[in-house]
Design a protein around this motif. Structure first.
Motif, short mmCIF file in Angstrom:
data_model
loop_
_atom_site.label_atom_id
_atom_site.label_comp_id
_atom_site.label_asym_id
_atom_site.label_seq_id
_atom_site.Cartn_x
_atom_site.Cartn_y
_atom_site.Cartn_z
N SER A 1 79.70 -8.64 -67.78
CA SER A 1 80.01 -9.91 -67.05
C SER A 1 80.78 -9.71 -65.92
CB SER A 1 80.30 -11.23 -67.81
OG SER A 1 79.16 -11.70 -68.50
N GLY B 1 73.16 -10.68 -77.15
CA GLY B 1 73.76 -9.43 -76.29
C GLY B 1 75.18 -9.61 -75.99
N SER C 1 81.91 -10.87 -72.28
CA SER C 1 81.50 -12.24 -72.37
C SER C 1 82.10 -12.94 -73.67
CB SER C 1 80.03 -12.27 -71.89
OG SER C 1 79.46 -11.64 -72.84
N ASP D 1 74.08 -7.87 -81.14
CA ASP D 1 73.68 -6.72 -80.47
C ASP D 1 72.76 -5.86 -81.15
OD1 ASP D 1 74.53 -5.92 -77.17
OD2 ASP D 1 73.33 -4.44 -78.19
N ALA E 1 68.09 -9.67 -82.21
CA ALA E 1 68.27 -10.95 -82.26
C ALA E 1 67.28 -12.01 -82.67
CB ALA E 1 68.65 -11.44 -80.85
N ASP F 1 71.55 -13.25 -73.20
CA ASP F 1 72.02 -12.14 -72.18
C ASP F 1 71.58 -10.82 -72.74
OD1 ASP F 1 73.16 -10.66 -69.80
OD2 ASP F 1 75.32 -10.81 -70.58
C1 LIG Z 1 73.76 -7.15 -70.33
S1 LIG Z 1 74.24 -6.54 -71.68
C2 LIG Z 1 75.18 -8.06 -72.24
C3 LIG Z 1 76.48 -8.02 -71.43
C4 LIG Z 1 77.76 -8.79 -72.26
N1 LIG Z 1 77.20 -10.20 -72.63
C5 LIG Z 1 78.62 -8.96 -71.27
O1 LIG Z 1 78.54 -9.95 -70.45
O2 LIG Z 1 79.50 -8.44 -71.18
C6 LIG Z 1 72.57 -6.91 -72.76
C7 LIG Z 1 72.81 -6.44 -74.26
O3 LIG Z 1 71.76 -6.83 -74.92
C8 LIG Z 1 71.48 -5.91 -75.88
N2 LIG Z 1 69.94 -6.28 -76.54
C9 LIG Z 1 68.83 -5.88 -75.96
N3 LIG Z 1 67.84 -5.82 -76.88
C10 LIG Z 1 68.35 -6.94 -77.76
C11 LIG Z 1 67.86 -7.25 -78.98
N4 LIG Z 1 66.51 -7.46 -79.27
N5 LIG Z 1 68.63 -7.94 -79.83
C12 LIG Z 1 69.96 -7.94 -79.62
N6 LIG Z 1 70.58 -7.59 -78.47
C13 LIG Z 1 69.83 -6.84 -77.67
C14 LIG Z 1 71.64 -4.54 -75.39
O4 LIG Z 1 71.92 -3.51 -76.59
C15 LIG Z 1 72.92 -4.95 -74.42
O5 LIG Z 1 74.13 -4.68 -75.16
#
Ligand SMILES: C[S@@+](CC[C@H](N)C(=O)[O-])C[C@H]1O[C@@H](n2cnc3c(N)ncnc32)[C@H](O)[C@@H]1O
Length: 215
Positions: free
Chosen positions: A41, A65, A71, A89, A118, A135
């Protein structure tokens, strides 16, 4: 991804409370050691999420996420004393790195970090959330929104990140092919906007955050 001119963005960051030391280290280490650091973020959005949390004083937060936990640590700041943030995650390779930052924070006892998909985990949660931050993978935003909706209390918020998708959602041209993620976000934004159960604002901070309040 950042829509503001650089000088405006720099000025806004310069007049926003600095990241405290742990977040600064997390930001730096993510950029040094982890793939795709632009997913984090970052300073301005992180302070925004922290302020929302301080304003709300939530009891329960759900984050979909985690990535490296930036975040999550920002959102945890406003939790009440017995509050809890659940963050999910799917990427188990980030677990050791991310957990070390949660453990080094003042919120270690308030953060429940779950590794898994998720879409499978949300239906198992027996909680009422004040605040949800979506996210994760963009193709499943609508699914996550629908899965969490009934778990959010009336007056609670769903925040969904990256809804401007580097501006692509606002640059649709007749006859030009729309890629899958952009299509998904166009549909998601329309669904949020048309949802009579919420009031919403699409805030053009960083990559765009849809703020939906359950009425
Ligand atoms: C944009 S990053 C999150 C950034 C974090 N919220 C931040 O702001 O620092 C997206 C994350 O979603 C996770 N992700 C993707 N598909 C997912 C799923 N089906 N279930 C859970 N997490 C998932 C990815 O592994 C990744 O780490």
């Amino acid at each position: 991804m950042d829509f503001l001119p650089q000088n405006i963005s720099d000025y806004a960051e310069a007049h926003t409370t600095a990241e405290h030391d742990l977040l600064k280290k997390l930001n730096r280490d993510t950029h040094l050691k982890i793939l795709q650091p632009r997913m984090l973020s970052g300073h301005l959005q992180g302070r925004f999420l922290a302020e929302i949390s301080h304003l709300m004083r939530p009891r329960r937060i759900l984050e979909i996420g985690t990535y490296t936990g930036y975040s999550a640590l920002c959102l945890a700041e406003g939790l009440v004393d017995d509050g809890k943030l659940i963050t999910i995650d799917i990427n188990e390779e980030l677990e050791t790195f991310t957990r070390s930052f949660f453990e080094a924070s003042a919120f270690a006892h308030k953060i429940e970090y779950i590794i898994g998909d998720a879409a499978e985990i949300i239906p198992t949660l027996n909680e009422v959330f004040d605040l949800v931050f979506i996210d994760a993978d963009k193709m499943n935003y609508t699914k996550y929104y629908n899965l969490v909706f009934d778990l959010v209390r009336k007056g609670g918020y769903i925040l969904s990140d990256n809804v401007l998708w580097s501006g692509k959602v606002a640059n649709i041209q007749e006859g030009k092919k729309i890629d899958k993620d952009t299509r998904n976000l166009l549909d998601f934004n329309k669904m949020c906007h048309d949802d009579p159960r919420t009031e919403n604002i699409l805030l053009p901070i960083r990559d765009g955050i849809m703020i939906s309040r359950k009425i």
